[in-house]
Design a protein around this motif. Structure first.
Motif, PDB file in Angstrom:
ATOM      1  N   ILE A 174       0.165   4.613  28.236  1.00  0.00           N
ATOM      2  CA  ILE A 174      -0.747   3.905  27.512  1.00  0.00           C
ATOM      3  C   ILE A 174      -0.735   4.747  26.060  1.00  0.00           C
ATOM      4  N   VAL A 175      -0.354   3.825  25.010  1.00  0.00           N
ATOM      5  CA  VAL A 175      -0.420   4.537  23.730  1.00  0.00           C
ATOM      6  C   VAL A 175      -1.324   3.884  22.751  1.00  0.00           C
ATOM      7  N   ASP A 176      -2.371   4.810  22.289  1.00  0.00           N
ATOM      8  CA  ASP A 176      -3.303   4.095  21.428  1.00  0.00           C
ATOM      9  C   ASP A 176      -3.195   4.787  20.059  1.00  0.00           C
ATOM     10  N   LEU A 177      -2.853   4.037  18.936  1.00  0.00           N
ATOM     11  CA  LEU A 177      -2.611   4.529  17.724  1.00  0.00           C
ATOM     12  C   LEU A 177      -3.669   3.803  16.729  1.00  0.00           C
ATOM     13  N   SER A 178      -4.312   4.665  15.764  1.00  0.00           N
ATOM     14  CA  SER A 178      -5.028   4.262  14.535  1.00  0.00           C
ATOM     15  C   SER A 178      -4.217   4.653  13.355  1.00  0.00           C
ATOM     16  N   TYR A 179      -3.610   3.889  12.738  1.00  0.00           N
ATOM     17  CA  TYR A 179      -2.715   4.133  11.604  1.00  0.00           C
ATOM     18  C   TYR A 179      -3.614   3.550  10.390  1.00  0.00           C
ATOM     19  N   CYS A 180      -3.556   4.511   9.280  1.00  0.00           N
ATOM     20  CA  CYS A 180      -4.419   4.098   8.226  1.00  0.00           C
ATOM     21  C   CYS A 180      -3.631   4.144   6.851  1.00  0.00           C
ATOM     22  N   GLY A 181      -3.859   3.451   5.879  1.00  0.00           N
ATOM     23  CA  GLY A 181      -3.501   3.596   4.419  1.00  0.00           C
ATOM     24  C   GLY A 181      -4.646   3.469   3.741  1.00  0.00           C
ATOM     25  N   LEU A 182      -4.650   4.259   2.421  1.00  0.00           N
ATOM     26  CA  LEU A 182      -5.563   4.325   1.458  1.00  0.00           C
ATOM     27  C   LEU A 182      -5.163   3.176   0.553  1.00  0.00           C
ATOM     28  N   VAL A 183      -5.771   2.147   0.161  1.00  0.00           N
ATOM     29  CA  VAL A 183      -5.306   1.143  -0.546  1.00  0.00           C
ATOM     30  C   VAL A 183      -5.925   1.163  -1.870  1.00  0.00           C
ATOM     31  N   THR A 184      -5.524   0.989  -3.045  1.00  0.00           N
ATOM     32  CA  THR A 184      -6.161   0.592  -4.158  1.00  0.00           C
ATOM     33  C   THR A 184      -6.001  -0.552  -4.689  1.00  0.00           C
ATOM     34  N   MET A 185      -7.102  -1.170  -5.213  1.00  0.00           N
ATOM     35  CA  MET A 185      -6.975  -2.411  -5.623  1.00  0.00           C
ATOM     36  C   MET A 185      -7.839  -2.550  -6.888  1.00  0.00           C
ATOM     37  N   ARG A 186      -7.246  -3.048  -8.187  1.00  0.00           N
ATOM     38  CA  ARG A 186      -8.134  -3.122  -9.082  1.00  0.00           C
ATOM     39  C   ARG A 186      -7.961  -4.460 -10.026  1.00  0.00           C
ATOM     40  N   ASN A 187      -8.847  -4.785 -10.573  1.00  0.00           N
ATOM     41  CA  ASN A 187      -8.994  -6.260 -11.522  1.00  0.00           C
ATOM     42  C   ASN A 187      -8.238  -7.332 -10.572  1.00  0.00           C
TER      43      ASN A 187
END
Length: 188
Positions: A96-109
């Motif tokens: 069993i493989v559990d992964l939480s993969y994240c990205g910091l996303v910038t959004m403007r205008n």
């Protein structure tokens, strides 16, 4: 040859679309992108080792994914791609493989609809190949053949979920988030 005075005059002109508020250093263009990406949580279980290495039955693979997001500030959000991969045979669970993969996303205008679409369709599409590599390496490191997840059409799933939500709203029902294979999961 253009007169240099024309260039300077055009920069300061009050004609529509050429004034100081429409460019010339103003930060008013839509911007979206990945600032950083990282493994937030990774769990690898190999509960029946070393016996599981001798099993000859074809394993049954179950892969579940979910997308979540949380706002960090008005221009930054964390998009989380959760993937669980389970391999089972008649003898039991191989891994069993559990992964939480994240990205910091910038959004403007950007309009809210575009922010939502980027958060739940485009950002996961960008993050997925990296998450797929982490899962493949984790399965290999657990002693099994690397598992390469098939590509996922996050945009298609996003549109499908929006259509289902609209249909549910039109029928007067309450759309409650479902787990598992949903692009927005419980955080949309």
């Amino acid at each position: 040859m253009a007169d240099e005075n024309d260039v300077l005059t055009n920069l300061d002109s009050n004609q529509p679309g050429t004034g100081p508020a429409s460019g010339n250093g103003a930060d008013n263009q839509p911007v979206a992108g990945i600032v950083s990406q990282y493994v937030k949580d990774l769990s690898v279980e190999n509960p029946r080792a070393p016996e599981s290495f001798q099993w000859r039955d074809q394993p049954e693979l179950d892969v579940q994914f979910n997308i979540g997001a949380r706002e960090i500030n008005n221009e930054l959000a964390e998009v989380e791609l959760k993937v669980t991969a389970t391999s089972k045979t008649a003898q039991g669970t191989a891994y069993i493989v559990d992964l939480s993969y994240c990205g910091l996303v910038t959004m403007r205008n950007m309009p809210d609809e575009q922010i939502h679409a980027f958060t739940y369709a485009e950002a996961p599409r960008i993050l997925f190949p990296f998450a797929r590599r982490v899962i493949s390496d984790a399965v290999r490191d657990a002693g099994f053949a690397p598992m390469m997840l098939d590509p996922i059409d996050f945009n298609g799933l996003y549109i499908q979920q929006l259509q289902a939500k609209r249909a549910q709203e039109q029928s007067g029902g309450d759309m409650t988030p479902s787990g598992g294979n949903t692009p927005s999961g419980s955080d949309s």
